[in-house]
Design an enzyme around this catalytic site. Structure first.
Site, PDB file in Angstrom:
ATOM      1  N   ASP A 213       0.843  -1.199   0.000  1.00 19.97           N
ATOM      2  CA  ASP A 213       0.000   0.000   0.000  1.00 19.97           C
ATOM      3  C   ASP A 213       0.886   1.260   0.000  1.00 19.97           C
ATOM      4  OD1 ASP A 213      -2.383   1.475   0.294  1.00 19.97           O
ATOM      5  OD2 ASP A 213      -2.277   1.398   2.493  1.00 19.97           O
TER       6      ASP A 213
ATOM      7  N   GLU B 242      -2.472   5.981  -8.313  1.00 21.60           N
ATOM      8  CA  GLU B 242      -3.430   6.969  -7.790  1.00 21.60           C
ATOM      9  C   GLU B 242      -3.368   8.244  -8.609  1.00 21.60           C
ATOM     10  OE1 GLU B 242      -3.681   7.376  -3.534  1.00 21.60           O
ATOM     11  OE2 GLU B 242      -4.159   9.499  -3.651  1.00 21.60           O
TER      12      GLU B 242
ATOM     13  N   HIS C 260      -7.838   9.761   4.699  1.00 21.34           N
ATOM     14  CA  HIS C 260      -7.207   8.756   5.569  1.00 21.34           C
ATOM     15  C   HIS C 260      -7.370   9.194   7.019  1.00 21.34           C
ATOM     16  CE1 HIS C 260      -4.563   7.940   1.918  1.00 21.34           C
ATOM     17  NE2 HIS C 260      -5.025   6.747   2.220  1.00 21.34           N
TER      18      HIS C 260
ATOM     19  N   GLY D  87      -9.303   5.420   2.469  1.00 22.49           N
ATOM     20  CA  GLY D  87     -10.026   6.122   3.532  1.00 22.49           C
ATOM     21  C   GLY D  87     -11.399   5.534   3.794  1.00 22.49           C
TER      22      GLY D  87
ATOM     23  N   THR E  19      -8.032   2.407   9.883  1.00 21.22           N
ATOM     24  CA  THR E  19      -8.144   3.178  11.123  1.00 21.22           C
ATOM     25  C   THR E  19      -9.190   2.609  12.093  1.00 21.22           C
ATOM     26  OG1 THR E  19      -7.422   5.148   9.961  1.00 21.22           O
ATOM     27  CG2 THR E  19      -8.552   5.499  12.041  1.00 21.22           C
TER      28      THR E  19
HETATM   29  P1  13P Z   1      -8.619   4.577   6.749  1.00 20.26           P
HETATM   30  O1  13P Z   1      -7.612   5.414   7.468  1.00 20.26           O
HETATM   31  O2  13P Z   1      -9.874   5.364   6.460  1.00 20.26           O
HETATM   32  O3  13P Z   1      -8.930   3.310   7.432  1.00 20.26           O
HETATM   33  O4  13P Z   1      -8.014   4.242   5.308  1.00 20.26           O
HETATM   34  C1  13P Z   1      -6.883   3.415   5.183  1.00 20.26           C
HETATM   35  C2  13P Z   1      -6.281   3.546   3.833  1.00 20.26           C
HETATM   36  O5  13P Z   1      -6.845   4.131   2.929  1.00 20.26           O
HETATM   37  C3  13P Z   1      -4.960   2.924   3.631  1.00 20.26           C
HETATM   38  O6  13P Z   1      -4.453   3.144   2.348  1.00 20.26           O
END
Ligand code: 13P
Length: 298
Positions: free
Chosen positions: A83, A135, A190, A219, A243
């Protein structure tokens, strides 16, 4: 079983559902995520973020082989993905380790540079049967839980078109680079949302209609079930989520510790087990939402 991202996302696009992509910076989150996917019998993506390494979490060398091992032994299709990769060498190391997918995130660079780097990564990755996500557009990081990167907002720009992904440019980018999936900007952030997310979901449909390849929503934590369903119906097939899962693990530990009396013996393995249970319940719920159409078709 270990599979490529392209394999599971092409199926997801055909079935109008999304595959959850969960960051797993420790053993328990790998176990929790794979167990949840197996219980639901849904495909899953486990991912390691290069930025997490910069923040002092686990390194690619430490966690990567473990992720690949768990994926190979899983009863469901599992893609092991890098990622937010930013360095070419780092991406190649992940590919050699057995990762079946990498994200090259050059979205902060000028368009032409992003295109050239992504094209180069695709050339190497595709020769090794590794899928590529890129992206286009700018995603913001919230001030909380985003790993300390600068927060920003749409208010800093004259119009959404300046920052969100442009459908026509996305089409050109995909044709020129050959990427397998594209992360798009349409209002998600994020980390923890500080205000209610206002997503440009029509833009997702326009990009999907123009491009016809799997689209990625970063996100995913904090997006409502309704927005998730609309995003998926409009063309999102991979949802990045971290998250809320890690917060659920921490909250489970807090609840567990609250049951303990002052001075009562506590054990680290119990704390870790509680965290795993918390993460598993949360990611399983997310998977059920993302896979709504897949589960309903059974
Ligand atoms: P969150 O922080 O919303 O969970 O998103 C994680 C993310 O997009 C990692 O690439």
């Amino acid at each position: 079983m270990l599979v490529t991202m392209k394999e599971i996302l092409d199926k997801a696009m055909a079935g109008t559902y999304a595959v959850g992509a969960f960051n797993v910076p420790n053993l328990e989150s790998i176990q929790a995520t794979i167990e949840a996917a197996e219980e639901l019998d849904v495909p899953v993506i486990i991912q390691h973020a290069q930025v997490h390494e910069d923040e002092g979490l686990t390194t690619l060398d430490e966690i990567g082989p473990t992720m690949v091992g768990y994926a190979k032994r899983a009863k469901v299709p599992v893609c092991v993905h890098l990622d937010h990769g930013v360095d070419f060498d780092y991406l190649v190391r992940a590919m050699h380790m057995g990762f079946t997918s990498v994200m090259i995130d050059a979205s902060a660079k000028p368009y032409e540079e992003n295109l050239a780097i992504t094209k180069e990564v695709c050339k190497v990755a595709h020769a090794l049967n590794v899928s590529v996500e890129a992206e286009l557009g700018a995603m913001f990081n919230s001030a909380v839980g985003s790993g300390g990167r600068a927060a920003s907002s749409l208010d800093d720009y004259d119009s959404a078109d300046e920052v969100y992904t442009n459908p026509q440019q996305a089409k050109e980018f995909i044709e020129a680079t050959g990427v397998d999936a594209l992360a798009i900007a349409f209002g998600t952030v994020h980390g923890v949302y500080l205000t209610k997310p206002a997503l440009d979901l029509d833009r997702v449909k326009l990009i999907h209609d123009a491009c016809g390849i799997p689209l990625v929503m970063h996100g995913g934590s904090g997006v409502s079930d309704e927005d998730n369903r609309t995003a998926i119906n409009n063309g999102i097939t991979k949802i990045n989520y971290y998250t809320y899962g890690t917060m659920a693990g921490a909250n489970a530990v807090r609840d567990y510790l609250a049951t303990k009396a002052e001075g009562e013996k506590i054990f680290f393995h119990d704390i870790v087990a509680e965290a795993k249970k918390g993460i598993k319940a949360d990611v399983k719920r997310a998977m059920e939402i993302f896979a709504t159409n897949l589960l309903a078709a059974r």
